[in-house]
Design a protein around this motif. Structure first.
Motif, short mmCIF file in Angstrom:
data_model
loop_
_atom_site.label_atom_id
_atom_site.label_comp_id
_atom_site.label_asym_id
_atom_site.label_seq_id
_atom_site.Cartn_x
_atom_site.Cartn_y
_atom_site.Cartn_z
N SER A 189 0.81 -1.21 0.00
CA SER A 189 0.00 0.00 0.00
C SER A 189 0.85 1.27 0.00
N GLY A 190 1.99 1.25 0.64
CA GLY A 190 2.85 2.43 0.67
C GLY A 190 3.37 2.80 -0.71
N ARG A 191 3.84 1.79 -1.44
CA ARG A 191 4.34 2.03 -2.79
C ARG A 191 3.21 2.46 -3.72
N THR A 192 2.04 1.85 -3.57
CA THR A 192 0.90 2.24 -4.39
C THR A 192 0.48 3.67 -4.09
N ALA A 193 0.45 4.05 -2.81
CA ALA A 193 0.08 5.42 -2.44
C ALA A 193 1.09 6.43 -3.00
N TRP A 194 2.36 6.07 -2.98
CA TRP A 194 3.39 6.96 -3.53
C TRP A 194 3.18 7.15 -5.03
N ARG A 195 2.94 6.07 -5.75
CA ARG A 195 2.71 6.16 -7.19
C ARG A 195 1.46 6.98 -7.51
N VAL A 196 0.41 6.75 -6.75
CA VAL A 196 -0.84 7.51 -6.95
C VAL A 196 -0.60 8.99 -6.70
N THR A 197 0.15 9.32 -5.68
CA THR A 197 0.44 10.71 -5.37
C THR A 197 1.23 11.38 -6.49
N VAL A 198 2.20 10.68 -7.05
CA VAL A 198 3.00 11.24 -8.15
C VAL A 198 2.12 11.49 -9.37
N VAL A 199 1.30 10.51 -9.74
CA VAL A 199 0.43 10.66 -10.91
C VAL A 199 -0.58 11.77 -10.68
N ALA A 200 -1.21 11.80 -9.50
CA ALA A 200 -2.21 12.82 -9.21
C ALA A 200 -1.60 14.21 -9.22
N THR A 201 -0.39 14.34 -8.70
CA THR A 201 0.27 15.65 -8.66
C THR A 201 0.59 16.12 -10.08
N LEU A 202 1.09 15.23 -10.92
CA LEU A 202 1.37 15.61 -12.31
C LEU A 202 0.10 16.03 -13.04
N LEU A 203 -0.97 15.27 -12.88
CA LEU A 203 -2.22 15.63 -13.52
C LEU A 203 -2.78 16.94 -12.99
N PHE A 204 -2.66 17.16 -11.68
CA PHE A 204 -3.17 18.39 -11.09
C PHE A 204 -2.35 19.60 -11.56
#
Length: 93
Positions: free
Chosen positions: A50-65
């Motif tokens: 879950s930690g690695r998945t949350a990190w990846r999600v945060t990176v993708v969401a930040t780029l899109l935002f």
């Protein structure tokens, strides 16, 4: 845009990014060579990090935002740009 609106939009990007990121990097028990547990779905991941998945999600969401925020500031793509029906040039009777 107020910071509360920006935060709400970021949370939406983060929530949607979960569905973009989850399928990538997942290996099933069969792919890893482990033993199948009775009752477990064959498509279930062998290990869920879950930690690695949350990190990846945060990176993708930040780029899109960031792209969204830049578009909001500079107006690269407007509603008129994606108007499929060309309502601006409709002839009225």
């Amino acid at each position: 845009m107020r910071w509360t609106s920006a935060l709400a939009i970021y949370v939406l990007f983060w929530s949607f990014s979960v569905f973009l990121v989850l399928p990538f990097g997942v290996k099933t028990t069969r792919e890893v060579g482990g033993e199948h547990v009775p009752g477990q779905a064959e498509s279930a991941p062998h290990e869920f990090r879950s930690g690695r998945t949350a990190w990846r999600v945060t990176v993708v969401a930040t780029l899109l935002f960031v792209l969204f925020q830049l578009n909001y500031s500079y107006g690269w793509i407007t509603p008129q740009t994606v108007d499929l029906f060309d309502r601006g040039n409709m002839v009225t009777r």
